[in-house]
Design a protein around this motif. Structure first.
Motif, mmCIF file in Angstrom:
data_model
loop_
_atom_site.group_PDB
_atom_site.id
_atom_site.type_symbol
_atom_site.label_atom_id
_atom_site.label_comp_id
_atom_site.label_asym_id
_atom_site.label_seq_id
_atom_site.Cartn_x
_atom_site.Cartn_y
_atom_site.Cartn_z
ATOM 1 N N GLY A 1 0.792 -1.226 0.000
ATOM 2 C CA GLY A 1 0.000 0.000 0.000
ATOM 3 C C GLY A 1 0.821 1.270 0.000
ATOM 4 O O GLY A 1 0.273 2.365 -0.111
ATOM 5 N N ASP A 2 2.154 1.171 0.122
ATOM 6 C CA ASP A 2 3.015 2.356 0.103
ATOM 7 C C ASP A 2 3.109 2.935 -1.301
ATOM 8 O O ASP A 2 3.131 2.200 -2.282
ATOM 9 N N GLU A 3 3.191 4.254 -1.385
ATOM 10 C CA GLU A 3 3.427 4.948 -2.644
ATOM 11 C C GLU A 3 4.931 4.959 -2.867
ATOM 12 O O GLU A 3 5.682 5.473 -2.039
ATOM 13 N N VAL A 4 5.384 4.351 -3.979
ATOM 14 C CA VAL A 4 6.818 4.228 -4.246
ATOM 15 C C VAL A 4 7.160 4.822 -5.601
ATOM 16 O O VAL A 4 6.286 5.042 -6.440
ATOM 17 N N ILE A 5 8.469 5.056 -5.817
ATOM 18 C CA ILE A 5 8.983 5.550 -7.084
ATOM 19 C C ILE A 5 10.145 4.654 -7.482
ATOM 20 O O ILE A 5 10.911 4.197 -6.617
ATOM 21 N N VAL A 6 10.250 4.343 -8.768
ATOM 22 C CA VAL A 6 11.319 3.477 -9.270
ATOM 23 C C VAL A 6 12.588 4.317 -9.414
ATOM 24 O O VAL A 6 12.570 5.379 -10.028
ATOM 25 N N VAL B 1 4.338 -3.669 -8.211
ATOM 26 C CA VAL B 1 3.977 -2.256 -8.117
ATOM 27 C C VAL B 1 3.014 -1.961 -9.255
ATOM 28 O O VAL B 1 3.279 -2.311 -10.406
ATOM 29 N N SER B 2 1.888 -1.331 -8.932
ATOM 30 C CA SER B 2 0.857 -1.086 -9.941
ATOM 31 C C SER B 2 1.366 -0.155 -11.035
ATOM 32 O O SER B 2 1.901 0.911 -10.764
ATOM 33 N N GLY B 3 1.231 -0.592 -12.284
ATOM 34 C CA GLY B 3 1.615 0.199 -13.443
ATOM 35 C C GLY B 3 3.093 0.228 -13.751
ATOM 36 O O GLY B 3 3.532 0.967 -14.624
ATOM 37 N N VAL B 4 3.891 -0.569 -13.059
ATOM 38 C CA VAL B 4 5.347 -0.566 -13.248
ATOM 39 C C VAL B 4 5.799 -1.958 -13.669
ATOM 40 O O VAL B 4 5.243 -2.958 -13.222
ATOM 41 N N ASN B 5 6.815 -2.019 -14.521
ATOM 42 C CA ASN B 5 7.402 -3.272 -15.000
ATOM 43 C C ASN B 5 6.354 -4.133 -15.722
ATOM 44 O O ASN B 5 6.210 -5.311 -15.449
ATOM 45 N N MET B 6 5.649 -3.506 -16.669
ATOM 46 C CA MET B 6 4.622 -4.203 -17.431
ATOM 47 C C MET B 6 5.284 -5.106 -18.481
ATOM 48 O O MET B 6 6.220 -4.689 -19.161
ATOM 49 N N VAL B 7 4.799 -6.339 -18.580
ATOM 50 C CA VAL B 7 5.304 -7.297 -19.562
ATOM 51 C C VAL B 7 4.138 -7.812 -20.389
ATOM 52 O O VAL B 7 2.993 -7.816 -19.934
ATOM 53 N N LYS B 8 4.442 -8.248 -21.612
ATOM 54 C CA LYS B 8 3.422 -8.810 -22.483
ATOM 55 C C LYS B 8 3.474 -10.331 -22.385
ATOM 56 O O LYS B 8 4.534 -10.921 -22.507
ATOM 57 N N ILE C 1 9.324 -6.631 -9.377
ATOM 58 C CA ILE C 1 10.440 -5.692 -9.413
ATOM 59 C C ILE C 1 11.182 -5.831 -8.086
ATOM 60 O O ILE C 1 10.568 -6.045 -7.044
ATOM 61 N N ASP C 2 12.495 -5.751 -8.143
ATOM 62 C CA ASP C 2 13.303 -5.912 -6.939
ATOM 63 C C ASP C 2 13.118 -4.710 -6.018
ATOM 64 O O ASP C 2 13.029 -3.571 -6.471
ATOM 65 N N ILE C 3 13.074 -4.975 -4.717
ATOM 66 C CA ILE C 3 12.853 -3.912 -3.731
ATOM 67 C C ILE C 3 14.005 -2.915 -3.731
ATOM 68 O O ILE C 3 13.809 -1.739 -3.433
ATOM 69 N N SER C 4 15.207 -3.359 -4.124
ATOM 70 C CA SER C 4 16.343 -2.441 -4.160
ATOM 71 C C SER C 4 16.196 -1.398 -5.265
ATOM 72 O O SER C 4 16.885 -0.382 -5.238
ATOM 73 N N ASN C 5 15.311 -1.629 -6.224
ATOM 74 C CA ASN C 5 15.124 -0.703 -7.337
ATOM 75 C C ASN C 5 13.990 0.293 -7.102
ATOM 76 O O ASN C 5 13.676 1.089 -7.988
ATOM 77 N N ILE C 6 13.357 0.247 -5.923
ATOM 78 C CA ILE C 6 12.292 1.199 -5.617
ATOM 79 C C ILE C 6 12.616 1.911 -4.309
ATOM 80 O O ILE C 6 13.400 1.425 -3.499
ATOM 81 N N SER C 7 12.021 3.078 -4.160
ATOM 82 C CA SER C 7 12.193 3.866 -2.942
ATOM 83 C C SER C 7 10.854 4.487 -2.601
ATOM 84 O O SER C 7 10.036 4.743 -3.484
ATOM 85 N N ILE C 8 10.627 4.754 -1.331
ATOM 86 C CA ILE C 8 9.358 5.339 -0.910
ATOM 87 C C ILE C 8 9.263 6.775 -1.430
ATOM 88 O O ILE C 8 10.274 7.467 -1.519
#
Length: 104
Positions: A7-12, A35-42, A64-71
């Motif tokens: 539920g946290d708002e994050v940024i890549v 993460v909603s709307g991030v790292n979309m694949v077909k 997506i790896d947690i190390s690649n996102i920040s709050i």
């Protein structure tokens, strides 16, 4: 210790979706999250007439790896780090490192 919760708002902060924002929809035990709307694949899916599913190319979220996102800090509108403070009652409270404000 993982300081990001569902539920946290994050940024890549790294990777092909750098700069995109979204909310954490679920956390996995292997250090990855959705993460909603991030790292979309077909994904190419086969039709299943018994279940009433159509075939074709479906776009969905991937881990997506947690190390690649920040709050995301809404007051500064930037990525921020998380610190843990202990309250008077002995509870652990997550706060933004830059401002010291509590994370809701």
């Amino acid at each position: 210790m993982i300081k990001i919760k569902k539920g946290d708002e994050v940024i890549v902060i790294a990777g092909k979706d750098k700069g995109k924002q979204g909310t954490v929809s679920s956390l996995e035990p292997n250090g990855k999250c959705f993460v909603s709307g991030v790292n979309m694949v077909k994904r190419h899916t086969k039709a299943n007439p018994q279940a009433g599913e159509q075939g074709g190319i479906v776009e969905k979220e991937s881990l997506i790896d947690i190390s690649n996102i920040s709050i995301f800090n809404p007051s500064s509108k930037q990525a921020d780090k998380v610190a843990i403070n202990i309250s008077e009652e002995g509870k652990r409270i997550r706060v933004y490192k830059s401002s010291g404000k509590e994370i809701k």
